[in-house]
Design a protein around this motif. Structure first.
Motif, PDB file in Angstrom:
ATOM      1  N   ARG A 185     -12.391   2.379  -6.416  1.00 37.14           N
ATOM      2  CA  ARG A 185     -12.060   1.315  -7.363  1.00 37.14           C
ATOM      3  C   ARG A 185     -10.722   0.657  -7.030  1.00 37.14           C
ATOM      4  NH1 ARG A 185     -13.696   3.254 -13.498  1.00 37.14           N
ATOM      5  NH2 ARG A 185     -15.965   3.330 -13.170  1.00 37.14           N
ATOM      6  N   TYR A 197      -6.681  -1.598  -9.391  1.00 34.76           N
ATOM      7  CA  TYR A 197      -8.065  -1.216  -9.687  1.00 34.76           C
ATOM      8  C   TYR A 197      -8.862  -2.469 -10.018  1.00 34.76           C
ATOM      9  CZ  TYR A 197      -6.398   3.533  -9.574  1.00 34.76           C
ATOM     10  OH  TYR A 197      -5.845   4.729  -9.161  1.00 34.76           O
ATOM     11  N   HIS A 253     -12.280  -2.948 -10.105  1.00 33.52           N
ATOM     12  CA  HIS A 253     -13.688  -2.850 -10.487  1.00 33.52           C
ATOM     13  C   HIS A 253     -14.022  -3.714 -11.694  1.00 33.52           C
ATOM     14  CE1 HIS A 253     -11.444   0.127 -12.782  1.00 33.52           C
ATOM     15  NE2 HIS A 253     -12.386   0.080 -13.702  1.00 33.52           N
ATOM     16  N   LYS A 293     -21.162  -7.298  -2.413  1.00 29.90           N
ATOM     17  CA  LYS A 293     -20.716  -6.576  -3.606  1.00 29.90           C
ATOM     18  C   LYS A 293     -19.253  -6.892  -3.921  1.00 29.90           C
ATOM     19  CE  LYS A 293     -20.738  -1.909  -5.575  1.00 29.90           C
ATOM     20  NZ  LYS A 293     -21.029  -0.468  -5.304  1.00 29.90           N
ATOM     21  N   TYR A 294     -18.416  -6.936  -2.894  1.00 30.22           N
ATOM     22  CA  TYR A 294     -16.989  -7.237  -3.085  1.00 30.22           C
ATOM     23  C   TYR A 294     -16.792  -8.655  -3.592  1.00 30.22           C
ATOM     24  CZ  TYR A 294     -11.968  -7.439  -1.956  1.00 30.22           C
ATOM     25  OH  TYR A 294     -10.601  -7.569  -2.015  1.00 30.22           O
TER      26      TYR A 294
END
Length: 505
Positions: A285, A350, A352, A423-424
């Motif tokens: 994350r 982080y 996420h 995804k990123y």
């Protein structure tokens, strides 16, 4: 005065000027312009060495790539250290770091290689220590791991290279002439009687520098603890020194009788690094940890390209190796710089829960997206060129066990990197979940522009490198012509600047 002495003086002048421009009474704009002087002097020194035949195309390519991307990172660091409230002139330390790394690539002899590389290791260690002291999220053991693993193993290998070179000189001259340490690499005879017991010592330090499994454990903590500009240089510009060290070993020591074994070792380590690196990326994350583990995966891919180069040491393969390193440098320097702005804006690494980054950082997001597209292998980026050439070179030869393993590694890297890049990319768009409780801090556009420029290197770096990539010039131009670069740039601008969806506060 000979070329070597002139280049040394130019390096020294550049360091003196760096000290001068670190004075606090110089405001950012003059410093921005004055930075061109030490970088220009270093570039001139490298050009003199190249034009006089002291160094060849491969190190020159890496040295100039380091200077260009490092200069832009140095400009970015001026804003970054102010945003993160670091004390002192850390951007000057970044400039010093870049110049030392570039000078290492441009080193024409063994003594300058050992000195410049060792000095760069010390500066890298210092920056990691400062990052540990400043950050509340980084490991407090990162600097020790870096010093004991990355630096110590490098020293073992570089001094083994010196020892083997001494043996080579003794074999040809029946005496020891210590002056060979300052002679150009090209004048040192290739040592053809290296014992098999020397080989692990010759390569262990350089493999550790590339953070291939099992000598990878120092990298994630060190690169995530350092300030973002330092992380960008450590990851994108300094870890390739490991591949350059291996390249020098192959030039100085005749290991052709062990080529299949060496290729298999690098291919196996590279394949393991690809799998391990991408598994760790998918589980992280922390934005910096994601990029650090991506370094391990991409260096695993470059290791497999290097294995292919060992099996087929042609100019074309050398160009592919150089392009692979350029790909890694372009996307990694961009994304590490961007994650520094993300941390400054959201006050966390982080990522996420971050969405709608294109609204928060509209200019740097364009650069970040270009870097992600390189990782994805989208046409029009250096990632596409490298991955297409890699597959072409492997299938254009008979597939023995080593090449089959390399092909499997290429396919694995290309597929997983594309998936994780998609995804990123979600951090740039959509609505965050869970939403951050506070509004992100506004980042000046001047701090975002260097990241945008770094992102553009993912498209244009191969084109400007054509003079040093002669064997691949036609392919690079072809891919550049058939790729919808203008359409890609227009779509990116639309998505990042005018897209209505973004962060809701």
């Amino acid at each position: 005065m000979n070329t070597l002495a002139t280049s040394i003086l130019l390096y020294l002048f550049s360091l003196v000027i760096l000290i001068f421009i670190s004075r606090p009474y110089l405001n950012p704009l003059p410093r921005f312009l004055l930075k061109l002087i030490p970088y220009g002097l270093t570039g001139l020194a490298i050009y003199l060495e190249y034009s006089s035949g002291l160094i060849d195309d491969f190190p020159t390519l890496l040295a100039y790539t380091t200077l260009v991307l490092g200069y832009i990172t140095g400009i970015y660091s001026t804003y970054y250290f102010k945003l993160e409230e670091y004390h002192g002139r850390f951007d000057t330390v970044i400039d010093l770091f870049v110049i030392l790394v570039a000078a290492t690539y441009g080193s024409p002899n063994l003594i300058s290689l050992a000195v410049m590389w060792s000095a760069a290791e010390i500066i890298g260690w210092y920056l990691i220590v400062e990052g540990e002291a400043h950050s509340i999220e980084g490991s407090l053991r990162s600097s020790r791991g870096y010093l004991l693993t990355s630096t110590l193993t490098f020293e073992i290998s570089v001094f083994t290279v010196i020892l083997v070179s001494i043996l080579s000189v003794m074999a040809t001259m029946a005496s020891v002439d210590i002056g060979f340490l300052i002679k150009p690499f090209k004048t040192i005879p290739s040592y053809s009687e290296a014992s098999i017991y020397f080989i692990p010592l010759l390569i262990v330090g350089f493999i550790a520098k590339t953070a291939n499994i099992p000598l990878h454990f120092w990298l994630p903590g060190a690169h995530s603890a350092a300030p973002s500009p330092a992380s960008a240089i450590l990851s994108g510009l300094m870890t390739p020194l490991g591949f350059y060290g291996l390249y020098r070993v192959l030039k100085l020591v005749d290991l052709s009788s062990y080529s299949m074994e060496l290729a298999m070792v690098l291919a196996i380590l590279g394949f393991m690094s690809i799998i391990y690196g991408w598994i760790q990326v998918s589980a992280q994350r922390d934005g910096k940890k994601i990029l650090a583990y991506a370094t391990i995966a991409t260096n695993g891919y470059i290791s497999m390209v290097f294995a292919l180069y060992i099996l087929n040491p042609s100019n074309g393969m050398e160009n592919l190796l150089g392009l692979s390193i350029l790909m890694h440098a372009a996307y990694k320097v961009t994304l590490f710089s961007e994650i520094g702005l993300v941390e400054a804006s959201y006050r966390t690494r982080y990522i996420h829960g971050i969405r709608g980054l294109s609204k928060t950082l509209p200019l740097s997001s364009i650069g970040g997206l270009l870097a992600v597209l390189t990782l994805m292998g989208a046409p029009g980026t250096i990632g596409f060129t490298v991955k297409a050439l890699s597959v072409y070179y492997i299938i254009s030869h008979a597939l023995d066990p080593a090449r089959l393993l390399i092909l499997a590694g290429f396919i694995t890297y290309i597929a997983i990197s594309a998936y994780l890049a998609v995804k990123y990319m979600t951090i740039y768009f959509s609505t965050p979940h869970p939403p951050f409780p506070e509004k992100p801090r506004e980042i000046p556009r001047a701090a975002q522009i260097p990241v945008l420029v770094l992102g553009l290197s993912n498209v244009y770096l191969p084109i400007v490198s054509i003079p040093l990539l002669k064997e691949s010039a036609d392919v690079i131009l072809l891919f550049s012509m058939i790729s919808p670069l203008m359409l890609l740039a227009t779509v990116l601008m639309y998505l990042t600047v005018t897209r209505e969806r973004g962060v809701k506060h």
